[in-house]
Motif scaffolding. Structure first.
Motif, mmCIF file in Angstrom:
data_model
loop_
_atom_site.group_PDB
_atom_site.id
_atom_site.type_symbol
_atom_site.label_atom_id
_atom_site.label_comp_id
_atom_site.label_asym_id
_atom_site.label_seq_id
_atom_site.Cartn_x
_atom_site.Cartn_y
_atom_site.Cartn_z
ATOM 1 N N PRO A 253 0.609 83.044 12.320
ATOM 2 C CA PRO A 253 -0.246 83.106 13.631
ATOM 3 C C PRO A 253 -1.120 81.797 13.853
ATOM 4 O O PRO A 253 -1.814 81.358 12.957
ATOM 5 N N GLY A 254 -1.058 81.342 15.208
ATOM 6 C CA GLY A 254 -1.876 80.483 15.494
ATOM 7 C C GLY A 254 -1.494 79.068 15.183
ATOM 8 O O GLY A 254 -2.291 78.245 15.460
ATOM 9 N N THR A 255 -0.286 78.829 14.760
ATOM 10 C CA THR A 255 0.154 77.527 14.440
ATOM 11 C C THR A 255 1.298 76.850 15.154
ATOM 12 O O THR A 255 1.989 75.938 14.812
ATOM 13 N N GLU A 256 1.468 77.334 16.373
ATOM 14 C CA GLU A 256 2.486 77.126 17.276
ATOM 15 C C GLU A 256 2.311 75.507 17.530
ATOM 16 O O GLU A 256 3.240 74.746 17.804
ATOM 17 N N ALA A 257 0.924 75.255 17.961
ATOM 18 C CA ALA A 257 0.851 73.527 18.202
ATOM 19 C C ALA A 257 1.394 72.759 17.375
ATOM 20 O O ALA A 257 1.792 71.555 17.295
ATOM 21 N N ALA A 258 0.905 72.907 15.934
ATOM 22 C CA ALA A 258 1.483 72.232 14.894
ATOM 23 C C ALA A 258 2.805 71.898 14.670
ATOM 24 O O ALA A 258 3.333 71.050 14.437
ATOM 25 N N PHE A 259 3.401 73.312 14.714
ATOM 26 C CA PHE A 259 5.034 73.359 14.771
ATOM 27 C C PHE A 259 5.480 72.448 15.986
ATOM 28 O O PHE A 259 6.615 71.711 15.646
ATOM 29 N N ALA A 260 4.913 72.728 17.219
ATOM 30 C CA ALA A 260 5.665 72.010 18.187
ATOM 31 C C ALA A 260 5.562 70.287 17.972
ATOM 32 O O ALA A 260 6.350 69.573 18.231
ATOM 33 N N LEU A 261 4.243 69.999 17.379
ATOM 34 C CA LEU A 261 3.903 68.576 17.169
ATOM 35 C C LEU A 261 4.796 68.167 16.046
ATOM 36 O O LEU A 261 5.309 66.939 15.880
ATOM 37 N N ALA A 262 5.240 68.959 15.148
ATOM 38 C CA ALA A 262 5.948 68.411 14.012
ATOM 39 C C ALA A 262 7.419 68.362 14.326
ATOM 40 O O ALA A 262 8.093 67.313 13.904
ATOM 41 N N LEU A 263 7.975 69.286 15.243
ATOM 42 C CA LEU A 263 9.285 69.218 15.796
ATOM 43 C C LEU A 263 9.237 67.755 16.728
ATOM 44 O O LEU A 263 10.268 66.789 16.803
ATOM 45 N N ALA A 264 8.142 67.281 17.365
ATOM 46 C CA ALA A 264 8.237 65.965 18.378
ATOM 47 C C ALA A 264 7.971 65.019 17.119
ATOM 48 O O ALA A 264 8.866 63.993 17.626
ATOM 49 N N HIS A 265 7.412 65.029 16.105
ATOM 50 C CA HIS A 265 7.359 63.916 15.095
ATOM 51 C C HIS A 265 8.850 63.532 14.597
ATOM 52 O O HIS A 265 9.317 62.610 14.424
ATOM 53 N N VAL A 266 9.837 64.766 14.451
ATOM 54 C CA VAL A 266 10.950 64.426 13.776
ATOM 55 C C VAL A 266 11.856 63.975 14.758
ATOM 56 O O VAL A 266 12.556 62.997 14.529
ATOM 57 N N LEU A 267 11.637 64.450 16.141
ATOM 58 C CA LEU A 267 12.465 63.982 17.325
ATOM 59 C C LEU A 267 12.161 62.576 17.335
ATOM 60 O O LEU A 267 13.214 61.808 17.686
ATOM 61 N N ILE A 268 11.019 62.093 17.330
ATOM 62 C CA ILE A 268 10.721 60.806 17.406
ATOM 63 C C ILE A 268 11.047 59.750 16.353
ATOM 64 O O ILE A 268 11.846 58.949 16.338
ATOM 65 N N GLU A 269 10.829 60.223 15.203
ATOM 66 C CA GLU A 269 11.035 59.533 13.936
ATOM 67 C C GLU A 269 12.645 59.370 13.933
ATOM 68 O O GLU A 269 13.052 58.321 13.293
ATOM 69 N N TYR A 287 0.683 59.739 22.508
ATOM 70 C CA TYR A 287 1.259 61.018 22.001
ATOM 71 C C TYR A 287 1.882 60.774 20.556
ATOM 72 O O TYR A 287 1.766 61.697 19.788
ATOM 73 N N ARG A 288 2.725 59.905 20.501
ATOM 74 C CA ARG A 288 3.571 59.576 19.392
ATOM 75 C C ARG A 288 2.433 59.582 18.055
ATOM 76 O O ARG A 288 2.886 59.694 16.960
ATOM 77 N N LYS A 289 1.524 58.899 18.466
ATOM 78 C CA LYS A 289 0.513 58.961 17.333
ATOM 79 C C LYS A 289 -0.226 59.981 16.823
ATOM 80 O O LYS A 289 -0.105 60.389 15.397
ATOM 81 N N VAL A 290 -0.456 60.848 17.972
ATOM 82 C CA VAL A 290 -0.963 62.388 17.489
ATOM 83 C C VAL A 290 0.155 63.184 16.848
ATOM 84 O O VAL A 290 -0.003 63.548 15.716
ATOM 85 N N ALA A 291 1.411 62.960 17.278
ATOM 86 C CA ALA A 291 2.643 63.833 16.742
ATOM 87 C C ALA A 291 2.847 63.072 15.203
ATOM 88 O O ALA A 291 3.159 63.897 14.331
ATOM 89 N N GLY A 292 2.533 62.014 15.166
ATOM 90 C CA GLY A 292 2.512 61.252 13.735
ATOM 91 C C GLY A 292 1.600 61.679 12.675
ATOM 92 O O GLY A 292 1.974 61.682 11.581
ATOM 93 N N GLU A 293 0.660 62.330 13.328
ATOM 94 C CA GLU A 293 -0.342 62.794 12.340
ATOM 95 C C GLU A 293 0.093 64.272 11.872
ATOM 96 O O GLU A 293 -0.350 64.899 10.964
ATOM 97 N N PHE A 294 1.191 64.854 12.390
ATOM 98 C CA PHE A 294 1.731 66.156 12.044
ATOM 99 C C PHE A 294 2.972 66.032 11.622
ATOM 100 O O PHE A 294 4.122 66.696 12.010
ATOM 101 N N PRO A 295 3.470 65.493 10.267
ATOM 102 C CA PRO A 295 4.726 65.447 9.684
ATOM 103 C C PRO A 295 5.048 66.841 9.110
ATOM 104 O O PRO A 295 4.239 67.694 8.927
ATOM 105 N N PRO A 296 6.383 66.901 9.129
ATOM 106 C CA PRO A 296 6.767 68.108 8.838
ATOM 107 C C PRO A 296 5.958 68.761 7.310
ATOM 108 O O PRO A 296 5.789 70.056 7.080
ATOM 109 N N GLU A 297 5.948 67.866 6.346
ATOM 110 C CA GLU A 297 5.348 68.163 5.151
ATOM 111 C C GLU A 297 3.766 68.726 5.479
ATOM 112 O O GLU A 297 3.368 69.730 4.781
#
Lengths: 700, 259
Positions: A253-269, A287-297
């Motif tokens: 619960p409450g981790t939707e933003a992190a998950f969305a950014l991780a998806l963005a990270h993968v899409l960009i990478e 935005y890319r920089k923010v997403a880069g801070e949330f890799p899938p790991e």
């Protein structure tokens, strides 16, 4: 021959024995069964001429077209209208029993003050006097109308009248189903106007907890096209949508933003994103920089979803376009935060779904009379009102759908001296908290307009006509507010003016339900004919808006603080709260069903899905994983108490192996619970609305 | 000139329910209750004593989070076509199988309330009226005039909305036809299903959509081993759903009820 006493006995015994082998006793038995079923207290169905009438359902914003089978003018069965271009003959369980609602035992038939009957005129005079006193004393407190169904003609009337009052505020609940679109409109430069979802052409829906298959959008648009799109459901709860989704991604619960950014990270990478679309974003690098801070790991540790599954999900969604990402939250559990919606909006841009067929499309607003549009008060979501600022609050609960905790409303009231007037058809929801309860007409009892729902791909307009007479003493909420504030107006007249405004556009088509005939609006002939068609069973649907030059987009918002807000939200909502994890080791996650969250009454036959079958959880029923339950000393079926930092409430506990360990899922609604509603113990201050709160539970 | 409105061959009405499409929304249950004047529950009614001519059961694959999986299975009278258990035990002949339609009918006027039929029904699709039917004041005006409410002490069950069949036959006869055309007669649950998960029709008509689906792959019937030849078929692409369907999940669910 002499007949003796013994012979008489023999004859009698023989007769009895003989009778048993004749049909007589069995016939008597059968007749007894028949006779014993003709009692006067067994209800007899009405008799009369059988006919069909058309209307539109106003129990939720979808506004499904309704075919009512009537006997002697009285609706006895409701069904969908297959000819309707959007609703496609679908009517949900709540709508199917909507004709029972005027007779609900909780129906309010006269005005109440403090729970005691009071004359409607007296109530109006007292409230008007309170308003005059507020003005006379120079009070800075606000006069607000909380409209639970924005967009109606009544809403425009509220906005117009409140605009004339210096302290007037037009307030709505937090945006739910339209939240993703509203967030996207905020990201687009300039006036984006209303946006909609092109569900007719979408191939993949990435849903962040939206109940896509269980009361979301216009059900006919979704359910009748289910084979044509895939659903990836990102949700803690194993909901009905998760159960039928093509892929369920259970996140904490409450981790939707992190998950969305991780998806963005993968899409960009992996360069899976739409580069042309990304060029529209002036802040893509940031935005890319923010997403880069949330890799899938990293997000795996936050969300509980394995890094590999995050990557696979991103690839799946990117590989099946057009795709859209939707949020909006749960009808009972509350909306997602604005940062989550911002992150989801960013995904829509990366997936190339913004202003594309099969994605997010522009549409026009349903026209309103110019007299109302000009100078209408702006819309304020309730959470944006300053705390303790409202001196007089009108709650138009006649069209309540989703849950809204009373505590959220209460904290906006000026302490000690605020007056609350609830305009509702039932003693449910806020009725128990209001100083005045004014009886309102129910669905099928008054003329209402049904504008397009928030996510429609094109504007539409239809009418919900009155099929039964309202009880004496009820008053249209907007007309009561007008009377108290010194504004005269009849809702039905304004609805007719709005229909005329629609007619003047000359665009779109009119679909007549009886014949299925679709004709251009321009060929209807006159505004009067258009009105007659609407009242007899028809709907107007606007043309799709063609492609427009794509303006710029700010993925991190236009206020400059988007990156920081997004980082905070993605780091974990629950961890941002004040509740200590040691004291409250579990997470409370309320959930509900659209239209059945306790704000209003349901047909008594809804007992079939709650009380008589357990198909759906009734209010304050808590489901926990058996391991969690055992660790907390609970047993399946026991009574328990849930405590959060905001208080405690009683619940009925059920073990369910489908529940995420460490989470307590509690149902919101459908009837006012006898115990304190779980909504009232949810954390409103943690920044994540009320959809998750740290909690503990014990057996009582 | 006269028209021959006599049926050429008996029908065998049945349905195919696509479990993979069922969202468990409950629309079928509500539409059924409205159509057949099934009253709202009394305050003390439970899962065991309530009346739901069609009941949607939630079944599970038995695994725990996150491998758990769920399906929704609507269960109504299965309209058994062979050695119909409720017919054979009824001492009152209150249950019969209509040879013209294959529908297992229930005549509450004849029923004595012995509940033998409930004990015999392997699908737990029969319901006893523990209370007289009561609707809130005024709501009796919304009752369907085509169906009489039943009183306390009798058993009732799904009859494929026989009132609708009669109405459809009347319309067909008025049009000079022996039987309704496909689609002219559909039970309320079929009409109400928002996902079109239920296909209804004459299984004896090889060209009907229902018959085609019943012959298709992934089809099964509940408790097939009993050999009652139900006319309600189910479809699912998930093997575990087929397995659970062969267990008596209706009984297990009801036995879980406390009190």
């Amino acid at each position: 021959m002499k007949v003796g006493r013994r012979d008489l006995f023999k004859f009698a015994a023989g007769s009895v024995a003989g009778l048993a082998i004749t049909p007589v006793p069995w016939k008597l038995l059968e007749d007894t069964a028949l006779w014993s079923q003709n009692w006067s207290w067994i209800p007899r169905p009405p008799r009369g001429e059988i006919g069909t009438k058309f209307t539109a359902c106003t129990l939720c914003p979808a506004g499904c077209a309704v075919r009512a089978r009537c006997v002697g003018g009285q609706p006895v069965a409701l069904a969908g209208v297959a000819e309707h271009p959007a609703t496609r003959g679908v009517l949900c369980a709540l709508g199917l029993a909507g004709h029972h609602l005027p007779y609900h035992p909780l129906r309010v038939r006269q005005a109440l003050r403090g729970g005691r009957p009071v004359g409607l005129d007296t109530a109006a005079a007292e409230i008007a006097a309170a308003l005059v006193e507020m003005r006379r004393s120079g009070s800075k407190n606000l006069v607000a109308v909380l409209d639970e169904r924005p967009g109606r003609t009544a809403s425009w009337l509220y906005r117009r009248w409140l605009a004339d009052m210096p302290q007037g505020r037009y307030v709505t609940p937090p945006e739910r189903e339209g939240a993703t679109l509203a967030a996207l409109a905020e990201l687009i430069e300039g006036d984006a106007g209303p946006l909609g979802l092109d569900l007719e052409r979408v191939r993949t829906i990435l849903s962040f907890g939206a109940p896509v298959l269980d009361g979301w959008s216009t059900p006919g648009r979704v359910l009748r096209r289910r084979e044509r799109f895939q659903i990836v459901q990102v949700e803690t709860r194993y909901s009905r949508t998760a159960a039928l989704a093509d892929q369920w991604v259970p996140i904490r619960p409450g981790t939707e933003a992190a998950f969305a950014l991780a998806l963005a990270h993968v899409l960009i990478e992996e360069r899976l994103y739409d580069e042309a679309a990304a060029r529209r974003a002036g802040d893509f690098a940031a935005y890319r920089k923010v997403a880069g801070e949330f890799p899938p790991e990293r997000v795996a540790g936050l969300s509980g979803v394995a890094a590999e599954q995050v990557i696979q999900t991103a690839r799946l969604v990117a590989g099946r376009r057009p795709a859209i990402a939707v949020g909006g939250g749960d009808p009972g559990g509350g909306p997602l935060g604005r940062e989550e919606e911002m992150a989801i909006g960013g995904l829509n841009l990366l997936l190339g779904g913004l202003e594309r067929d099969g994605g997010i499309v522009r549409r026009r607003a349903v026209p309103a009379p110019k007299e109302l549009e000009a100078g209408a008060a702006p819309v304020t979501e309730i959470q944006d009102l300053p705390n303790g600022s409202v001196g007089l609050l009108f709650i138009d609960a006649s069209a309540a759908v989703d849950a809204l905790p009373w505590r959220l409303v209460e904290q906006k009231l000026a302490s000690g001296k605020a007056l609350v007037v609830s305009l509702a058809a039932y003693r449910a929801g806020y009725a128990g908290h209001a100083d005045y309860l004014i009886p309102a007409p129910m669905y099928l009892e008054s003329l209402q307009d049904v504008p397009a729902p928030a996510d429609a791909a094109e504007a539409s307009f239809s009418l919900s006509t009155a099929l039964v007479a309202p009880p004496q003493g009820v008053v249209e909420p907007v007309e009561f507010v007008g009377r108290v504030t010194g504004n005269a107006g009849t809702l039905s007249d304004w609805i007719k003016r709005r229909a005329a405004a629609v007619y003047r556009t000359g665009r779109g088509t009119v679909t007549t339900y009886t014949t299925g005939k679709v004709e251009p609006l321009a060929e209807v002939g006159s505004a009067e004919k258009f009105w007659n068609a609407l009242t007899e069973g028809a709907c107007w649907q606007d043309e799709r808006v063609g492609g427009r030059a794509a303006p710029g987009v700010a993925l991190l918002g236009r206020h400059g603080d988007g990156a920081a807000r997004l980082r905070r939200a993605a780091a974990g909502r629950l961890d941002a709260g004040e509740a200590p994890a040691g004291q409250y080791p579990l997470v409370l996650a309320p959930f509900g069903w659209r239209g059945a969250t306790g704000n209003t009454a349901l047909s008594p036959v809804m007992s079939k899905v709650y009380q008589e079958s357990g198909l759906r959880r009734a209010g304050n029923q808590a489901a926990v994983h058996p391991a969690t339950g055992a660790a907390c000393g609970l047993t399946d079926g026991c009574r328990g108490v849930i405590e959060t930092q905001c208080g405690s409430c009683g619940v009925a506990v059920f073990f369910d192996p489908a529940v995420m360990p460490g989470v307590i899922q509690v149902a919101v609604g459908p009837e006012p619970p006898r115990t304190r509603s779980v909504l009232e113990v949810c954390d409103l201050e943690g920044g994540c609305s009320w959809r998750a709160a740290r909690a503990r539970i014990w057996k009582v | 000139m006269t028209m021959d409105t006599k049926r050429k061959r008996p029908a065998r009405y049945g349905m195919v329910i696509d479990v993979d499409r069922c969202t468990g929304c409950g629309a079928c249950m509500i539409a059924c209750a409205v159509e057949n004047n099934v009253p709202p529950a009394q305050p003390e009614a439970t899962d065991r004593t309530g009346i739901t001519w069609v009941r949607v059961y939630q079944i599970h694959n038995g695994a725990s989070f996150p491998e758990n999986r769920t399906a929704f299975v609507p269960v109504m009278c299965q309209q058994c076509g062979h050695q119909t258990p409720c017919v054979s035990v009824c001492p009152q002949q209150a249950v019969d199988v209509d040879r013209e339609t294959g529908i297992v009918g229930q005549m509450p006027q004849r029923c004595l309330g012995c509940r033998y039929c409930m004990a015999a029904c392997p699908y737990h699709a029969r319901y006893f009226n523990w209370w007289d039917p009561v609707w809130p004041k005024g709501m009796e005006r919304t009752l369907n005039p085509a169906v009489a409410p039943r009183m306390r002490g009798v058993v009732e069950k799904c009859n494929f909305c026989q009132g609708r069949l009669h109405a459809a036959r009347e319309r067909a006869a008025a049009a000079g036809r022996a039987e309704p055309k496909p689609g002219e007669y559909v039970p309320a649950c079929v009409e109400a299903c928002p996902t079109a998960a239920i296909t209804f029709g004459d299984l004896a008509d090889e060209n009907s959509a229902a018959a085609e689906q019943a012959r298709g792959g992934n089809t099964f019937r509940l408790l097939q081993k009993l050999g009652t030849e139900p006319k309600v078929y189910y479809r699912s692409s998930r093997p575990w759903v087929h397995q659970v369907a062969q267990q008596d999940f209706g009984r297990r669910k009801k036995e879980e009820i406390r009190g």
